[in-house]
Structure formats: structure tokens, C-alpha cells
Design a protein around this motif. Structure first.
Motif, PDB file in Angstrom:
ATOM      1  N   PHE A  37     -13.320  42.089  73.134  1.00  0.00           N
ATOM      2  CA  PHE A  37     -12.749  43.226  73.697  1.00  0.00           C
ATOM      3  C   PHE A  37     -13.863  44.109  73.012  1.00  0.00           C
ATOM      4  N   ARG A  38     -13.706  45.367  73.901  1.00  0.00           N
ATOM      5  CA  ARG A  38     -14.963  46.106  73.176  1.00  0.00           C
ATOM      6  C   ARG A  38     -14.076  47.573  73.307  1.00  0.00           C
ATOM      7  N   GLN A  39     -15.038  48.737  72.721  1.00  0.00           N
ATOM      8  CA  GLN A  39     -15.352  50.076  72.330  1.00  0.00           C
ATOM      9  C   GLN A  39     -15.979  50.432  71.499  1.00  0.00           C
ATOM     10  N   ALA A  40     -15.839  51.468  72.259  1.00  0.00           N
ATOM     11  CA  ALA A  40     -17.057  52.882  73.042  1.00  0.00           C
ATOM     12  C   ALA A  40     -16.831  53.779  72.070  1.00  0.00           C
ATOM     13  N   PRO A  41     -17.440  54.446  70.930  1.00  0.00           N
ATOM     14  CA  PRO A  41     -17.299  55.702  70.386  1.00  0.00           C
ATOM     15  C   PRO A  41     -16.495  56.813  71.779  1.00  0.00           C
ATOM     16  N   GLY A  42     -15.277  57.139  70.772  1.00  0.00           N
ATOM     17  CA  GLY A  42     -14.739  57.800  71.435  1.00  0.00           C
ATOM     18  C   GLY A  42     -13.787  57.830  72.522  1.00  0.00           C
ATOM     19  N   LYS A  43     -13.170  56.039  72.908  1.00  0.00           N
ATOM     20  CA  LYS A  43     -13.286  55.592  73.415  1.00  0.00           C
ATOM     21  C   LYS A  43     -11.471  54.146  73.052  1.00  0.00           C
ATOM     22  N   GLU A  44     -10.479  53.643  73.807  1.00  0.00           N
ATOM     23  CA  GLU A  44     -10.406  52.917  73.436  1.00  0.00           C
ATOM     24  C   GLU A  44     -10.499  51.783  73.637  1.00  0.00           C
ATOM     25  N   ARG A  45     -10.345  50.681  72.695  1.00  0.00           N
ATOM     26  CA  ARG A  45     -10.513  49.240  72.433  1.00  0.00           C
ATOM     27  C   ARG A  45      -9.863  48.992  74.473  1.00  0.00           C
ATOM     28  N   GLU A  46     -10.776  48.349  74.835  1.00  0.00           N
ATOM     29  CA  GLU A  46     -10.871  47.714  76.144  1.00  0.00           C
ATOM     30  C   GLU A  46     -11.099  46.279  76.416  1.00  0.00           C
ATOM     31  N   PHE A  47     -10.506  45.201  77.196  1.00  0.00           N
ATOM     32  CA  PHE A  47     -10.938  43.818  77.305  1.00  0.00           C
ATOM     33  C   PHE A  47     -12.302  43.948  78.150  1.00  0.00           C
ATOM     34  N   VAL A  48     -12.691  42.603  78.017  1.00  0.00           N
ATOM     35  CA  VAL A  48     -13.749  42.418  78.301  1.00  0.00           C
ATOM     36  C   VAL A  48     -13.265  41.363  79.259  1.00  0.00           C
ATOM     37  N   ALA A  49     -13.552  40.049  78.632  1.00  0.00           N
ATOM     38  CA  ALA A  49     -13.015  38.894  78.842  1.00  0.00           C
ATOM     39  C   ALA A  49     -12.116  37.895  77.697  1.00  0.00           C
ATOM     40  N   THR A  50     -11.668  36.500  78.874  1.00  0.00           N
ATOM     41  CA  THR A  50     -10.699  35.956  78.252  1.00  0.00           C
ATOM     42  C   THR A  50     -11.014  34.540  78.575  1.00  0.00           C
ATOM     43  N   ILE A  51     -10.861  33.882  77.275  1.00  0.00           N
ATOM     44  CA  ILE A  51     -10.526  32.046  78.353  1.00  0.00           C
ATOM     45  C   ILE A  51      -9.458  31.182  77.660  1.00  0.00           C
ATOM     46  N   THR A  52      -8.879  30.513  78.253  1.00  0.00           N
ATOM     47  CA  THR A  52      -7.288  30.014  78.021  1.00  0.00           C
ATOM     48  C   THR A  52      -8.346  28.116  77.084  1.00  0.00           C
ATOM     49  N   GLN A  53      -6.978  27.764  76.216  1.00  0.00           N
ATOM     50  CA  GLN A  53      -7.261  27.532  75.405  1.00  0.00           C
ATOM     51  C   GLN A  53      -7.528  25.927  75.720  1.00  0.00           C
ATOM     52  N   THR A  91     -22.981  49.686  75.642  1.00  0.00           N
ATOM     53  CA  THR A  91     -23.260  49.828  74.609  1.00  0.00           C
ATOM     54  C   THR A  91     -21.844  50.182  73.768  1.00  0.00           C
ATOM     55  N   ALA A  92     -21.386  48.745  73.052  1.00  0.00           N
ATOM     56  CA  ALA A  92     -20.297  49.410  72.099  1.00  0.00           C
ATOM     57  C   ALA A  92     -20.001  48.676  71.127  1.00  0.00           C
ATOM     58  N   VAL A  93     -18.958  48.210  70.189  1.00  0.00           N
ATOM     59  CA  VAL A  93     -18.288  47.065  69.134  1.00  0.00           C
ATOM     60  C   VAL A  93     -17.878  46.230  70.357  1.00  0.00           C
ATOM     61  N   GLY A 113     -11.623  40.218  64.636  1.00  0.00           N
ATOM     62  CA  GLY A 113     -13.018  39.334  64.559  1.00  0.00           C
ATOM     63  C   GLY A 113     -12.889  41.166  63.519  1.00  0.00           C
ATOM     64  N   GLN A 114     -14.195  40.749  62.770  1.00  0.00           N
ATOM     65  CA  GLN A 114     -14.453  41.941  62.210  1.00  0.00           C
ATOM     66  C   GLN A 114     -15.940  43.040  62.778  1.00  0.00           C
ATOM     67  N   GLY A 115     -15.671  42.597  64.572  1.00  0.00           N
ATOM     68  CA  GLY A 115     -16.647  43.057  65.413  1.00  0.00           C
ATOM     69  C   GLY A 115     -18.296  43.141  65.476  1.00  0.00           C
ATOM     70  N   THR A 116     -19.217  43.535  66.153  1.00  0.00           N
ATOM     71  CA  THR A 116     -20.386  43.285  66.336  1.00  0.00           C
ATOM     72  C   THR A 116     -21.050  44.163  67.267  1.00  0.00           C
ATOM     73  N   GLN A 117     -22.154  44.932  66.498  1.00  0.00           N
ATOM     74  CA  GLN A 117     -21.892  46.641  68.166  1.00  0.00           C
ATOM     75  C   GLN A 117     -23.574  45.803  68.634  1.00  0.00           C
ATOM     76  N   VAL A 118     -23.154  45.766  70.277  1.00  0.00           N
ATOM     77  CA  VAL A 118     -24.279  46.051  70.832  1.00  0.00           C
ATOM     78  C   VAL A 118     -23.982  47.574  71.897  1.00  0.00           C
ATOM     79  N   THR A 119     -25.916  47.540  71.746  1.00  0.00           N
ATOM     80  CA  THR A 119     -26.361  48.734  71.934  1.00  0.00           C
ATOM     81  C   THR A 119     -27.744  48.324  73.159  1.00  0.00           C
ATOM     82  N   VAL A 120     -27.417  49.178  73.918  1.00  0.00           N
ATOM     83  CA  VAL A 120     -28.482  48.991  75.122  1.00  0.00           C
ATOM     84  C   VAL A 120     -28.559  49.895  74.917  1.00  0.00           C
TER      85      VAL A 120
END
Length: 122
Positions: A37-53, A91-93, A113-120
Motif C-alpha cells: 500500500f502507499r500513502q502520499a502526503p495529505g492523502k489516504e493510504r491506498e492499495f497498490v498490489a497484493t499476492i496470495t499466499q 511518490t509516497a510512503v 510494516g513501518q513504511g519506506t519512502q519512495v520519492t520520484v
């Protein structure tokens, strides 16, 4: 309990690539689906991708389809997100998550997880 630790974020120019990793610990991770998932400044956290177990079935947000690839290495208890053709709007966490019930609804994911910053940059 499942513990998740992301890595691989950073600064990249538009059009570039990054690979995020999510290392999981805890005996029950193998019974959970993985997701990003990702969260950009001022926006809600959003789904990006998922994979089944087990089967490794994947699902992507329309905004990243064709550019991002989620994968899973069961032996390493790790989920990856390969991000190609990055855009400034990516760009988001970025957060790794795990759930027992496969869904794209952010509210239903149990472990984060705690999140990791991606800046483009443009």
C-alpha cells in the motif's frame, strides 16, 4: 504474530526503477497473503498490489498495472515490489502488509510494516 520490515525505498528520477523488499518474521506469515500500500502526503493510504499466499495470484491498482510487479519468495519469507517506469505521482510512503483474508480493502489488513519512502523526481 507477523512482523514486517520494508527496505529499498529512495530517490529516483522519473522513468527509473526501484525494488522494495518486505522481510517477514513470525511462524504464521506463510498462512498470510502479502500486499503493498502507499500513502502520499495529505492523502489516504491506498492499495497498490497484493499476492496470495500459495498460488501467487496477483492483483494491482489500475494506476500501477503494467509498471509494478509483486512477487513472493516463500523460502525467504519475503515479498517484493518491483517498480518500473516510475512517475512523480508514485511518490509516497510504501507499506508492506499481511492478511489472512485476501482483499484490497486497506481496513482489513492486519499486520503492517513501518513504511519506506519512495520519492520520484521529475
Amino acid at each position: 504474530q507477523v512482523q514486517l520490515v520494508e527496505s529499498g525505498g529512495g530517490l529516483v528520477q522519473a522513468g527509473g526503477s526501484l525494488r522494495l523488499s518486505c522481510a517477514a518474521s513470525g511462524r504464521t506469515f506463510s498462512s498470510h497473503h502479502g500486499g503493498w500500500f502507499r500513502q502520499a502526503p495529505g492523502k489516504e493510504r491506498e492499495f497498490v498490489a497484493t499476492i496470495t499466499q500459495v498460488a501467487g495470484i496477483t492483483k494491482y491498482a489500475d494506476s500501477v498495472k503494467g509498471r509494478f510487479v509483486i512477487s513472493r519468495d516463500a523460502a525467504k519469507n519475503t515479498v517484493y515490489l518491483q517498480m518500473n517506469s516510475l512517475k512523480p505521482e508514485d511518490t509516497a510512503v510504501y507499506y508492506c502488509a499481511a492478511t489472512e483474508f485476501w482483499t484490497t480493502d486497506v481496513a482489513l489488513w492486519t499486520y503492517w510494516g513501518q513504511g519506506t519512502q519512495v520519492t520520484v523526481s521529475s
